[in-house]
Design a protein around this motif. Structure first.
Motif, PDB file in Angstrom:
ATOM      1  N   TRP A 142       0.821  -1.210   0.000  1.00 34.73           N
ATOM      2  CA  TRP A 142       0.000   0.000   0.000  1.00 34.73           C
ATOM      3  C   TRP A 142       0.857   1.262   0.000  1.00 34.73           C
ATOM      4  O   TRP A 142       0.500   2.264  -0.614  1.00 34.73           O
ATOM      5  N   ALA A 202       1.759   2.032  -3.325  1.00 35.56           N
ATOM      6  CA  ALA A 202       0.585   2.367  -4.140  1.00 35.56           C
ATOM      7  C   ALA A 202       0.295   3.864  -4.139  1.00 35.56           C
ATOM      8  O   ALA A 202      -0.407   4.358  -5.032  1.00 35.56           O
ATOM      9  N   MET A 215      -1.154   5.559  -7.350  1.00 32.95           N
ATOM     10  CA  MET A 215      -2.473   6.196  -7.287  1.00 32.95           C
ATOM     11  C   MET A 215      -2.412   7.642  -7.760  1.00 32.95           C
ATOM     12  O   MET A 215      -3.353   8.145  -8.386  1.00 32.95           O
ATOM     13  N   ARG A 262     -11.369  -0.112 -10.014  1.00 33.49           N
ATOM     14  CA  ARG A 262     -10.357  -0.881  -9.265  1.00 33.49           C
ATOM     15  C   ARG A 262     -11.002  -1.962  -8.413  1.00 33.49           C
ATOM     16  O   ARG A 262     -10.595  -3.129  -8.452  1.00 33.49           O
ATOM     17  N   LEU A 292      -2.824  -1.656  -8.907  1.00 33.27           N
ATOM     18  CA  LEU A 292      -3.837  -1.343  -7.906  1.00 33.27           C
ATOM     19  C   LEU A 292      -4.814  -2.503  -7.717  1.00 33.27           C
ATOM     20  O   LEU A 292      -5.233  -2.801  -6.593  1.00 33.27           O
ATOM     21  N   ALA A 297      -2.410  -3.931  -4.763  1.00 33.75           N
ATOM     22  CA  ALA A 297      -2.885  -3.027  -3.725  1.00 33.75           C
ATOM     23  C   ALA A 297      -4.299  -3.338  -3.253  1.00 33.75           C
ATOM     24  O   ALA A 297      -4.687  -2.928  -2.154  1.00 33.75           O
ATOM     25  N   SER A 298      -5.080  -4.058  -4.059  1.00 32.34           N
ATOM     26  CA  SER A 298      -6.433  -4.435  -3.634  1.00 32.34           C
ATOM     27  C   SER A 298      -6.520  -5.935  -3.350  1.00 32.34           C
ATOM     28  O   SER A 298      -6.738  -6.340  -2.206  1.00 32.34           O
TER      29      SER A 298
END
Length: 321
Positions: A27, A30, A34, A50, A227, A231-232
């Motif tokens: 994160w 990220a 982002m 996302r 992402l 990140a997700s």
């Protein structure tokens, strides 16, 4: 199929804490990704795309964990998680547009101080002095690491970021509670499917349409892939499994390291200089984690004589089936 997990935990507790730590590293990096992606898609649309892609990916990979999940309890838990997760990310992004990145990171990280007090309101379980002291040290450390030089004033962006911290605190508590009752991987898939749908609906209602040539650009697609997958998808599997086995107050402190790794990413990728203030901030955060880790151990040791009674069902540890 019963959606409640029934297999006892087989991994040491530190492994689940390492899962949370690994999520904060991903994160942190990220933040850089982002920043570029939100220039192409507005906040609600970006979060919607996302999350929806992440939910579809997780549903395909973990489809066995969705068997028997079409019931009110499971779907309701997924809807609650999807709502608080989307609101946390969306309000954070709205706040970022009206304040500085340093203030945004600092104020978001206050969720680690909010969690014990939110639990107090929900469960009547008072925060301990260790909770309070560790949270204060952690927030102070993150402030030293993340804040930019200048005055600290409370404007609209700051207030929105504080609101997002409340949603992040609610998300941590909800994940910890629901993941003890339902299959955590199936729950995470619903969390993203519902959150993604909310983002797309809100984005279509209030945001302008994006420039499609920019959406088709390879750089944006690579950022979106990071992402969605890392990140997700990967991060929330690590977080949700970890929070099923780590107390909420401790988990929130570990997860607050996200902003620290955001600074590390900025140093490595953007060439930001590390100052003495940042070093002091790292030291305070490390002290907060030590307090969070050692104080519960002392309490457990002191109560060992009383712990021979039958365990409560809510205190059982589980592993993902």
């Amino acid at each position: 199929m019963d959606t409640t997990r029934q297999t006892k935990r087989s991994l040491p507790s530190f492994v689940y804490k390492l899962m949370l730590l690994a999520a904060t590293v991903i994160w942190g990096f990220a933040f850089v990704v982002m920043k570029d992606a939100v220039d192409v898609l507005p906040p609600a649309q970006l979060i919607g795309v996302r999350f929806l892609l992440t939910g579809l990916l997780m549903a395909a990979v973990f489809h066995r964990h969705l068997r028997g999940s079409l019931n009110a309890g499971f779907l309701g838990a997924g809807l609650v998680l999807g709502a608080v997760t989307f609101l946390a990310f969306w309000v954070q992004t709205v706040g970022l547009a009206e304040t500085t990145p340093g203030k945004n990171a600092f104020l978001t990280a206050t969720y680690c101080a909010i969690v014990p007090f939110m639990l107090w309101g929900l469960t009547r379980k008072r925060p301990t002095m260790a909770n309070v002291g560790a949270a204060v040290l952690c927030v102070a450390g993150i402030g030293l690491v993340s804040m930019t030089a200048g005055s600290f004033t409370i404007g609209f962006g700051d207030l929105m970021t504080l609101l997002c911290a409340v949603f992040f605190a609610a998300q941590i508590i909800a994940i910890a509670r629901f993941s003890r009752r339902f299959d955590v991987l199936g729950l995470t898939a619903y969390q993203f499917l519902f959150g993604g749908a909310m983002g797309l609906v809100l984005g279509a209602a209030i945001e302008p349409a994006p420039a499609w040539e920019a959406v088709a650009d390879l750089d944006f697609l690579l950022n979106l892939a990071y992402l969605v997958v890392f990140a997700s998808g990967i991060c929330y599997v690590l977080q949700n499994v970890g929070l099923a086995h780590v107390p909420e107050a401790q988990g929130s402190l570990i997860l607050s390291l996200e902003s620290v790794f955001g600074v590390v990413a900025s140093v490595l990728i953007c060439g930001e200089l590390v100052t003495g203030r940042m070093v002091l901030g790292f030291a305070l955060i490390f002290a907060a984690i030590l307090i969070s880790e050692l104080a519960p151990a002392r309490k457990t040791s002191e109560q060992k004589g009383c712990a021979q009674a039958e365990p409560a069902a809510d205190d059982e540890d589980y592993a993902v089936a």
